[in-house]
Design a protein around this motif. Sequence first.
Motif, short mmCIF file in Angstrom:
data_model
loop_
_atom_site.label_atom_id
_atom_site.label_comp_id
_atom_site.label_asym_id
_atom_site.label_seq_id
_atom_site.Cartn_x
_atom_site.Cartn_y
_atom_site.Cartn_z
N ARG A 20 0.84 -1.08 0.03
CA ARG A 20 0.10 0.00 0.25
C ARG A 20 1.05 1.20 -0.10
NH1 ARG A 20 -5.41 -0.95 0.90
NH2 ARG A 20 -5.53 -3.31 1.64
N VAL B 182 1.41 5.44 -0.66
CA VAL B 182 0.67 6.71 -0.68
C VAL B 182 1.98 7.88 -1.28
CG1 VAL B 182 1.46 7.14 1.83
CG2 VAL B 182 -0.39 8.51 0.76
N ARG C 256 -2.25 5.47 -3.63
CA ARG C 256 -2.95 6.77 -3.07
C ARG C 256 -2.20 7.97 -3.23
NH1 ARG C 256 -6.60 6.61 2.44
NH2 ARG C 256 -7.00 8.99 2.87
N GLU D 242 -1.93 11.96 -2.37
CA GLU D 242 -2.49 12.96 -1.17
C GLU D 242 -1.43 14.33 -1.27
OE1 GLU D 242 -5.01 13.31 0.53
OE2 GLU D 242 -5.85 11.14 0.57
N VAL E 176 -0.16 13.05 3.46
CA VAL E 176 0.66 11.72 3.18
C VAL E 176 1.25 11.12 4.45
CG1 VAL E 176 2.96 10.74 2.08
CG2 VAL E 176 1.19 12.83 1.08
N VAL F 201 -1.95 9.43 6.55
CA VAL F 201 -2.32 7.93 5.90
C VAL F 201 -1.31 6.99 6.31
CG1 VAL F 201 -2.36 6.52 3.67
CG2 VAL F 201 -3.40 8.84 3.79
N ALA G 200 -1.21 2.90 4.64
CA ALA G 200 -0.51 2.78 3.75
C ALA G 200 0.73 1.69 4.42
CB ALA G 200 0.15 3.95 3.21
N GLY H 10 5.47 5.47 1.93
CA GLY H 10 4.80 6.67 1.33
C GLY H 10 6.09 7.21 0.82
#
Length: 299
Positions: free
Chosen positions: A101, A103, A132, A134, A139, A142, A148, A151
């Motif tokens: 995941r 971000v 994702r 942001e 960021v 998340v 996430a 990131g």
Amino acid sequence: MSYLGTPTLDQLRVFLTVVEVGSFAGAARKLHRATSVVSYTIANMEAQLGVSLFDRESSRKPQLTEAGRTVLSEARTIAHGIDGLRAKVKGLHQGVEAEVRLVLDVMLPAERVVNALKAFRAEFPTVSLHLRVEALGAVMQVLLDRTATIGVSGPPDAPIDGIERIEIGSVDLVPVAAPDHPLALGGQNAPGAGRDHVQLVLTDRSPRTQGQDLGVLGTRTWRLADLASKHMLLLEGIGWGHMPMPMVREDLKAGRLVHLDLPDCRGGPYRFFAIYRTDTPPGPAAFYLICRFAGQVPG
């Protein structure tokens, strides 16, 4: 009432091999079985399904019937699903995550994102990716919320307990406006000129930078939640604002936007950091992405 049987995975494999090589004998050689065993397997599969899969009479080579072509499509789907399952389980045994995941900060240039994700897809084809995008503190939020795994975040630069950060370059932010905007008409502007005009500002959708104005000069501001909307309004002459250079480079070349000369608001580098929680360090696939983003930076 007749009931359809369920073909085994072995029967599907034999069926697909016959189709691939074009003969029962060829399939037998490839599978290291007797031709009679291959024929018997296909006959049993036809009996279970209640249809003929091959036309064995009109040609020396077995030709798929209409029913056979329909079954072929479904058989391939099942075979690909099984292959994918095996690959994922093999990856799990090797410590590779089932999913990552990710971000990303909206300021991260698109070419960097595409470069990293294409390489990731080639290196880890069985790992699912959830992406994702942001802005600003959202960021980090998340990641802190565990939504996430890893990131790519921008400033602010203050360290946060439990978060590991690896610097991975920057992007230049430049003040721009449409060519007919008052700030674009006079060449060099006097200090404070930007305060007299609407400044388009990217807003944080999280509370992390609430009350902080990063790069805001104007006393009249319009707050926007995404960079694409800001870009659109800039092109239409509705205000001025800072944009990442890669996103507006073609607009500047074509004259759709103008790089503003504002002595007290010249823009500058927007730094990026790869981030992850120290209590849940990245696995091999996530760490590969971090290394890929870091490797994009010269030196």
